[in-house]
Design a protein around this motif. Sequence first.
Motif, PDB file in Angstrom:
ATOM      1  N   SER A  29      47.820  61.370  20.417  1.00 38.73           N
ATOM      2  CA  SER A  29      48.195  61.759  21.777  1.00 38.73           C
ATOM      3  C   SER A  29      46.958  61.840  22.679  1.00 38.73           C
ATOM      4  CB  SER A  29      48.920  63.116  21.676  1.00 38.73           C
ATOM      5  OG  SER A  29      49.204  63.645  22.907  1.00 38.73           O
ATOM      6  N   SER A  69      54.645  68.508  22.484  1.00 34.18           N
ATOM      7  CA  SER A  69      55.402  67.838  21.424  1.00 34.18           C
ATOM      8  C   SER A  69      55.811  68.772  20.289  1.00 34.18           C
ATOM      9  CB  SER A  69      54.549  66.712  20.832  1.00 34.18           C
ATOM     10  OG  SER A  69      55.145  66.233  19.666  1.00 34.18           O
ATOM     11  N   HIS A 119      49.062  63.232  14.883  1.00 34.60           N
ATOM     12  CA  HIS A 119      49.827  63.068  16.122  1.00 34.60           C
ATOM     13  C   HIS A 119      49.028  63.582  17.317  1.00 34.60           C
ATOM     14  CE1 HIS A 119      53.198  63.745  18.963  1.00 34.60           C
ATOM     15  NE2 HIS A 119      53.602  62.625  18.426  1.00 34.60           N
ATOM     16  N   LYS A 136      45.627  58.356  23.440  1.00 32.73           N
ATOM     17  CA  LYS A 136      46.458  57.653  24.427  1.00 32.73           C
ATOM     18  C   LYS A 136      46.209  58.190  25.840  1.00 32.73           C
ATOM     19  CE  LYS A 136      51.338  56.727  25.335  1.00 32.73           C
ATOM     20  NZ  LYS A 136      52.702  57.022  24.902  1.00 32.73           N
ATOM     21  N   VAL A 137      46.187  59.526  25.963  1.00 30.57           N
ATOM     22  CA  VAL A 137      46.023  60.086  27.316  1.00 30.57           C
ATOM     23  C   VAL A 137      44.647  59.748  27.877  1.00 30.57           C
ATOM     24  CG1 VAL A 137      45.137  62.440  26.858  1.00 30.57           C
ATOM     25  CG2 VAL A 137      46.727  62.065  28.731  1.00 30.57           C
ATOM     26  N   ALA A 166      43.512  67.192  19.925  1.00 30.63           N
ATOM     27  CA  ALA A 166      43.946  66.355  21.052  1.00 30.63           C
ATOM     28  C   ALA A 166      42.838  66.227  22.090  1.00 30.63           C
ATOM     29  CB  ALA A 166      45.209  66.944  21.686  1.00 30.63           C
ATOM     30  N   ALA A 184      48.337  66.690  26.628  1.00 35.08           N
ATOM     31  CA  ALA A 184      48.374  65.975  25.344  1.00 35.08           C
ATOM     32  C   ALA A 184      48.496  66.984  24.200  1.00 35.08           C
ATOM     33  CB  ALA A 184      47.101  65.151  25.168  1.00 35.08           C
ATOM     34  N   MET A 206      51.790  60.211  30.825  1.00 36.81           N
ATOM     35  CA  MET A 206      51.325  61.509  30.330  1.00 36.81           C
ATOM     36  C   MET A 206      50.774  62.397  31.455  1.00 36.81           C
ATOM     37  SD  MET A 206      49.791  60.372  26.642  1.00 36.81           S
ATOM     38  CE  MET A 206      49.831  61.971  25.830  1.00 36.81           C
TER      39      MET A 206
END
Length: 303
Positions: free
Chosen positions: A285, A274, A281, A288-289, A17, A269, A259
């Motif tokens: 994440s 999660s 995933h 995206k963050v 992440a 993240a 987030m």
Amino acid sequence: MNDRQLYDVIIIGGSFAGLSAAMSLGRSRRTVLVIDSGNPCNKYAPEAHNFMTNEGRPPFDILADAKAQVLNYPTVSFLEGLAEDVIPKGNFFEIEINDSQKFTSRKVLFATGVTDLIPNIPGFAECWGKSILHCPYCHGFESVNKKIAVLGNGDMGFELAKVIRQWTDSLTLYTNGTSTLSPDEVFMLNKHNIKVVENEIDAIEEEGGTIKALVFKDTDPDYPEAIFTQLPFKQQCSIPEKLGLEMTEKGFIFVSKCMEASVPGIFAAGDSLSLFRSIAHAVASGNKVGALINKCMIDEFFV
Ligand SMILES: Cc1cc2nc3c(=O)[nH]c(=O)nc-3n(C[C@H](O)[C@H](O)[C@H](O)COP(=O)(O)OP(=O)(O)OC[C@H]3O[C@@H](n4cnc5c(N)ncnc54)[C@H](O)[C@@H]3O)c2cc1C
């Protein structure tokens, strides 16, 4: 403040992440420091699966490639170390490292993952990630139609056994003590040819992480080839709790749609927020963050 020590973003946790977020931010020309203590949760697994383009590779090899690619961006730096504290100071954050170094940033991202709490059963720790597995999507295909065990009880045990049945016809649910399954759950398990065994487990005999026998306190051993289970976990990093960040009921860092955690300027993240734990995933994440942090900083600047 010395501007050379001021980063746009400090990312605590430089695994799937954190590195993914660093790539988004590096490509957005943000100055980023990634601090990582080298302890990803899948370090026990010899191979990672279910991550396209890297199928079956050792997780540390995937991470090494990711790190090399991320560090090609001139504004991204990486530091091996353990972050020990994050202190909000006005619009900035001061981050303290275990070797007493201090760094300052405008934003902080926790990509610090979780720690699985391994039960005190002799042999369990040796098999974790090798023949005792957390996720059928990551490791189920390698166990197709083998003699599989699920270790669990109550609703969690029922749900996991129900899922694992997709990968094998030979499945036993071990409750490791008196069953807390409902009569309906037992009926459904039996209907789908899943045995339920309540005997208490004494030890797991293993060789190099491969299960050889499941040894019980009061009956003969059994010989599953793989065990699936869901372990309890805790946040790997205690700083979010120390900062008073809001946590969810299940023990994840609570974040908004952007987030952002409950303290403005702090984001999270990956596995730390999660239940759905996979490399793909965590990478998504982080990706995206990274974009969301960049957008947040653009909005602050563009006034
Ligand atoms: C045994 C096992 C096998 C798995 N196998 C697979 C698989 O085959 N395929 C798959 O898709 N998924 C697999 N997973 C799930 C996958 O590994 C995780 O979803 C993924 O690693 C999560 O990435 P993350 O970056 O959020 O956290 P992690 O990978 O756990 O990384 C967290 C990072 O934060 C660092 N850190 C924590 N606290 C600090 C601190 N205070 N200072 C500095 N650094 C800190 C740690 O050192 C670590 O590097 C497996 C998980 C386990 C437990």
